[in-house]
Enzyme design. Structure first.
Site, PDB file in Angstrom:
ATOM      1  N   CYS A  41       0.830  -1.206   0.000  1.00  0.00           N
ATOM      2  CA  CYS A  41       0.000   0.000   0.000  1.00  0.00           C
ATOM      3  C   CYS A  41       0.864   1.255   0.000  1.00  0.00           C
ATOM      4  CB  CYS A  41      -0.943  -0.001   1.194  1.00  0.00           C
ATOM      5  SG  CYS A  41      -0.112  -0.141   2.786  1.00  0.00           S
ATOM      6  N   HIS A  83      -1.260   1.190   7.513  1.00  0.00           N
ATOM      7  CA  HIS A  83      -1.769   1.144   6.144  1.00  0.00           C
ATOM      8  C   HIS A  83      -1.679   2.545   5.541  1.00  0.00           C
ATOM      9  CE1 HIS A  83      -4.122  -0.047   2.722  1.00  0.00           C
ATOM     10  NE2 HIS A  83      -5.079   0.820   3.004  1.00  0.00           N
TER      11      HIS A  83
END
Length: 984
Positions: free
Chosen positions: A455, A856
């Site tokens: 990510c 994330h």
């Protein structure tokens, strides 16, 4: 006792007295009774429950049945047997029909009482058979809902076995198709909707528990709505099933339907018309998603006859649904798709033109925020249609008058919307059937598949892709036959722009761009990756240019080489500005320059150094720390809030990076350990006493600290001011002055002397705790200005000239040598021209988590060109912050323009979260940390306004519909091939 009870309920005693007697009867349930007495009591209570003439008697029957059944369970088990239950389900009870919901109320109460008894298994088996029989008889909504409630509470009664379970689901779908509301009043309609919801909820539970039943159920659903039997019209209640179908199945199901040769055009038309009717169902979710997906799927296989017929038949019905707030969002989405795709004729649009003015006036009278928002979307749609089908002034005049006070989209935006939406909107270079299919989200943007903790890369790539001018430059490069990283980035950008996939897997680019020290499948720092990527692209282009130049030189004679060398030397000496033409694409897009000036406070001599950067790393300046710093005495060195300030540079190898030493102030402060390429003065041998000066803050920041103390939320402006504020080098951090030949107190300032096209700001959120030996995250909220004005001080001449006769060395390549020898003292300040350069926020990379090694990344972004986002009117107020020390500088280090959120275009911002791309708003960007404390802005992209980066958008070869340049043939062929494979 049974005679007492029977006499009581039929007597004329006052109600309070009856209740007292009933309570005593219930309390006496504990007393021993014979089997005959128990049966008599159960029979009486059963008759009261099922045939009681009033609610009181039915309530008395339930209370007595539950009390005596609990204390005399064996007797009740013998009474509540298979014969009784079967008789109730098939024949009813006395005058009570077997289709009365009260039957199921009684059975459910009985099952609760004997759940622990062995005979309950026999009843479960009986009910499994009877449930299937009942749904085959098409029960009315009240009975079907009551049956589903019973089966939901006792799933053991659901038909077992693959065949029986599948048959039950299919027959239940058929039963819903026969539902009809028995009334038109609001209370009756609400009851009807709740009953339908009960039934569809049971189907959802079965599909979730037994996934194999889902697809056959949907096939049954399609068979019902595609039937050509005009004597039976399936109920709109079938719409309640749509919300329970996983959206991931859209692509598979639509492709299966549109390519199945057994599905005739007439059946598909009928099914599509009935799905559009489902927009009337008040609580259905995702109906519009499925309708639009089917419309797009039919366009992909060129079933234009079906699309035309359905559009002309149903567009007025869809428009009329806009009057009802509950179904308005879905109706508007379908209406927009129908109108924008039906571009070969004005017929469909002109069907709704007579109804537009009335709806507009209704929205205005509402005055509700939701009505106003829908009115703006409808107005934009109507403007697009009137622009496309001009030449009907008599039809359009009333509409123009009605919407005259609403914002009108620009001509550029109208053209873009129309070009992207038509059935045949794709470039002639691609087959017309490759229009945007349902695989993509409604945004039209493509996500990036997470390849395993990637990510950090996905968020950065999406931010770079949404840097419009950079993307267009990359796509316009002629890189055929080249296997460079830039070629792979071009390939990735092209697929993001033109693939039909919902999400693209960037495996090749990831392997080529991953820093060698990054461990695969582990979380990494996105700012470090971004810095490495830009540096790789920059160095690669320099190498390719050098190789290209060398090949040309080899083909020339020695004489011509000599002449060329002399010529180049003369050009370099006479025209230093030619250097800009040799800049790499990364330098042109992201490169800027910082000038660091150190002034000896004893002799006033000055040393200067210029340094290139691709991003600025901004340290945090908490108000409490600034207040403490401001109160310290001048003799002590000042710490710049313990956080390192970096100017991350081009052409610096990560392998040679020097770890920063930890710094502790008063035994309690953290030190930032920012990952990535670092080029700072601490690598200079004779600058060892200023190694910590990058972390030190001037005493002159007292004014700034006083201004910031009490502010609840810092802004990017505060951090940028803090970055540019002057700094005193004193105490252990004194500066070695060559002129004084000793260590002296000095003042260090940094100025931006050349601004980049895209300004990248990294907020230094990760700090190292030397006590605990862990990296912590600074979770402070930071306000993000939509428009930022960057102070740039440009010299009046290309070379830095000073009046004192001292030369100023500005070579960037001198890192590693004696910095003091290179920074020659000067006698006076360089003449500068302060200028505020406006930047518009383009992208925000957000980190979610509490550590750089975990969490994330996702990004917010919007399309911003050099002139700012299309359609934005920046009616704003400039908020200039006070300079840290008025005597040092008259200008503010940074000025910010805060835009009102009301000026934001609807659906201008996108949220890129790996494979998922959705519409969002700037308000959501600003409030992300207040709503989710661990989600903080980390890397910001700002685009310089009123600049086109020297990119000619009027290419002779023409542009794609989204404004990007045409692709090279081999790349276009690869995308076409992949789209065909995907659609097949």
């Amino acid at each position: 006792m049974d005679k007492i009870l029977e006499g009581l309920v039929s007597s004329s005693h006052p109600l309070p007295l009856k209740r007292v007697i009933v309570r005593r009867v219930v309390e006496s349930a504990e007393t021993p009774l014979s089997q005959a007495q128990c049966r008599a009591m159960f029979a009486l209570s059963t008759r009261l429950v099922l045939q009681g003439p009033d609610p009181f008697q039915r309530q008395v029957g339930r209370q007595v049945l539950e009390a005596y059944g609990r204390y005399h369970r064996a007797e009740f088990e013998a009474f509540f047997n298979r014969g009784l239950v079967l008789g109730l389900l098939q024949r009813g009870y006395g005058e009570l029909s077997n289709r009365d919901p009260a039957i199921f109320d009684y059975i459910q109460a009985g099952l609760r009482l004997i759940m622990s008894c062995p005979s309950v298994m026999e009843l479960f088996q009986l009910l499994q058979v009877e449930a299937l029989r009942l749904v085959c008889e098409r029960p009315a909504p009240p009975l079907c809902a009551r049956l589903c409630q019973l089966l939901g509470d006792f799933p053991q009664c659901l038909p077992r076995g693959k065949k029986l379970s599948l048959a039950f689901c299919q027959q239940l779908v058929r039963s819903i198709a026969h539902f009809q509301s028995q009334g038109s009043r609001e209370a009756e309609l609400r009851l009807y909707v709740s009953q339908v919801t009960q039934v569809s909820g049971l189907l959802r539970s079965i599909w979730k528990a037994e996934p194999d039943t889902l697809l056959p159920s949907l096939q049954e659903l399609f068979a019902v709505i595609s039937a050509a039997d005009t004597s039976f019209e399936p109920s709109v209640a079938l719409a309640s099933l749509v919300q329970h179908i996983p959206l991931q199945m859209i692509t598979v199901l639509i492709r299966s339907l549109t390519t199945d040769p057994n599905v005739k055009d007439a059946s598909m038309t009928q099914a599509l018309c009935r799905m559009i009717d489902w927009l009337s169902w008040p609580l259905a979710q995702h109906v519009e998603t499925w309708v639009i997906a089917l419309l797009k799927g039919l366009a992909a296989v060129q079933k234009f006859t079906i699309l035309i017929d359905v559009t002309l038949l149903k567009i007025e019905l869809v428009f009329n649904r806009l009057w009802f707030p509950l179904v308005r969002p879905g109706a508007l989405a379908v209406l927009s798709h129908m109108l924008l795709s039906f571009q070969h004729s004005p017929e469909a649009f002109h069907l709704i033109v007579p109804h537009v003015v009335g709806l507009v006036h209704s929205f205005k009278r509402d005055g509700l925020p939701s009505s106003t928002a829908f009115l703006m979307q409808l107005t934009e749609l109507i403007h697009c249609m009137m622009y496309h089908y001009s030449g009907f002034p008599e039809l359009y005049e009333p509409i123009l008058e009605a919407v005259k006070d609403m914002p009108k989209p620009t001509e550029e935006k109208i053209k873009l919307i129309l070009s992207q939406s038509a059935w045949t909107s794709q470039s002639s270079s691609l087959p017309s059937c490759l229009s945007r299919l349902s695989g993509k989200s409604e945004t039209g943007k493509t996500g990036l598949i997470n390849l395993g903790n990637t990510c950090y890369m996905n968020s950065v790539i999406q931010a770079l892709f949404m840097a419009t001018d950079f993307r267009r430059h990359v796509l316009s490069l002629n890189l055929n036959g080249c296997n460079s990283l830039m070629r792979k980035l071009q390939h990735l950008f092209a697929f993001l722009a033109h693939t039909q996939r919902e999400a693209y897997a960037p495996r090749i680019f990831f392997e080529a761009s991953r820093p060698p020290w990054f461990t695969p499948r582990s979380q990494q720092d996105c700012s470090e990756y971004l810095r490495f990527l830009l540096d790789r692209l920059h160095e690669e282009e320099k190498t390719l240019k050098a190789l290209s130049s060398a090949k040309i030189s080899e083909s020339m004679s020695e004489e011509s080489q000599t002449q060329e060398a002399v010529c180049k030397a003369q050009v370099f000496a006479e025209a230093p500005c030619m250097e800009s033409e040799e800049r790499t694409l990364i330098e042109k897009m992201f490169g800027g320059k910082l000038k660091t000036t150190i002034c000896c406070l004893n002799c006033k001599s000055m040393s200067q150094k210029e340094e290139a950067f691709t991003d600025l790393s901004l340290a945090f300046c908490p108000p409490t720390s600034l207040e403490n710093i401001g109160s310290k005495c001048m003799e002590h060195s000042e710490v710049k809030d313990d956080y390192m300030v970096q100017a991350n540079t081009l052409a610096t190898s990560s392998a040679g990076e020097t770890p920063l030493s930890s710094l502790e102030v008063n035994g309690e402060c953290d030190t930032i350990m920012n990952e990535g390429t670092v080029k700072d003065f601490s690598t200079e041998p004779n600058f060892e006493n200023t190694a910590n000066s990058e972390l030190n803050k001037v005493q002159d920041s007292r004014d700034m600290s006083q201004r910031l103390v009490g502010k609840n939320t810092l802004s990017v402006t505060d951090l940028l001011n803090y970055f540019l504020a002057p700094e005193i080098l004193s105490g252990d951090n004194k500066y070695y002055c060559e002129k004084c030949a000793s260590l002296q107190n000095a003042e260090k300032t940094m100025q931006i002397i050349e601004e980049p096209e895209y300004l990248i700001l990294t907020l230094l959120r990760f700090s190292y705790d030397p006590k605990c030996h862990i990296r912590r995250k600074i979770l402070d909220n930071v306000s993000l200005p939509l428009v930022l004005e960057l102070p740039v001080k440009k010299a009046t001449s290309p070379l830095a000239v000073v009046s004192g006769g001292w030369s100023v060395g500005v070579e960037i390549s001198d890192i590693g040598e004696n910095l003091a020898k290179k920074l020659k003292p000067s006698g006076a300040d360089e003449v500068t021209c302060p200028q505020l350069v406006p930047y518009t926020l383009s992208s925000v990379v957000v980190h979610s988590g509490v550590s750089s090694e975990s969490g994330h990344y996702y990004s917010y972004a919007r399309n911003v060109t050099g002139s700012g986002p299309s359609g934005l009117c920046h009616q704003s107020t400039a908020l200039t912050l006070v300079s840290p020390q008025d005597k040092l500088s008259e200008e503010s280090p940074c000025t910010v323009v805060e835009n009102e959120l009301d000026t934001e275009m609807p659906r201008e911002w996108f949220l890129f979260n790996d494979s998922r791309v959705t519409f969002t708003s700037f308000q959501s960007v600003q409030k992300i940390t207040s709503r989710f404390p661990k989600d903080t802005a980390y890397v910001l992209f700002y685009k310089k306004q009123n600049s086109n980066c020297g990119f000619n958008t009027n290419s002779a070869n023409g542009l794609w519909v989204n404004g990007d340049p045409p692709l090279q043939k081999d790349l276009m062929d690869a995308i076409t091939k992949d789209n065909k494979l995907y659609l097949q």
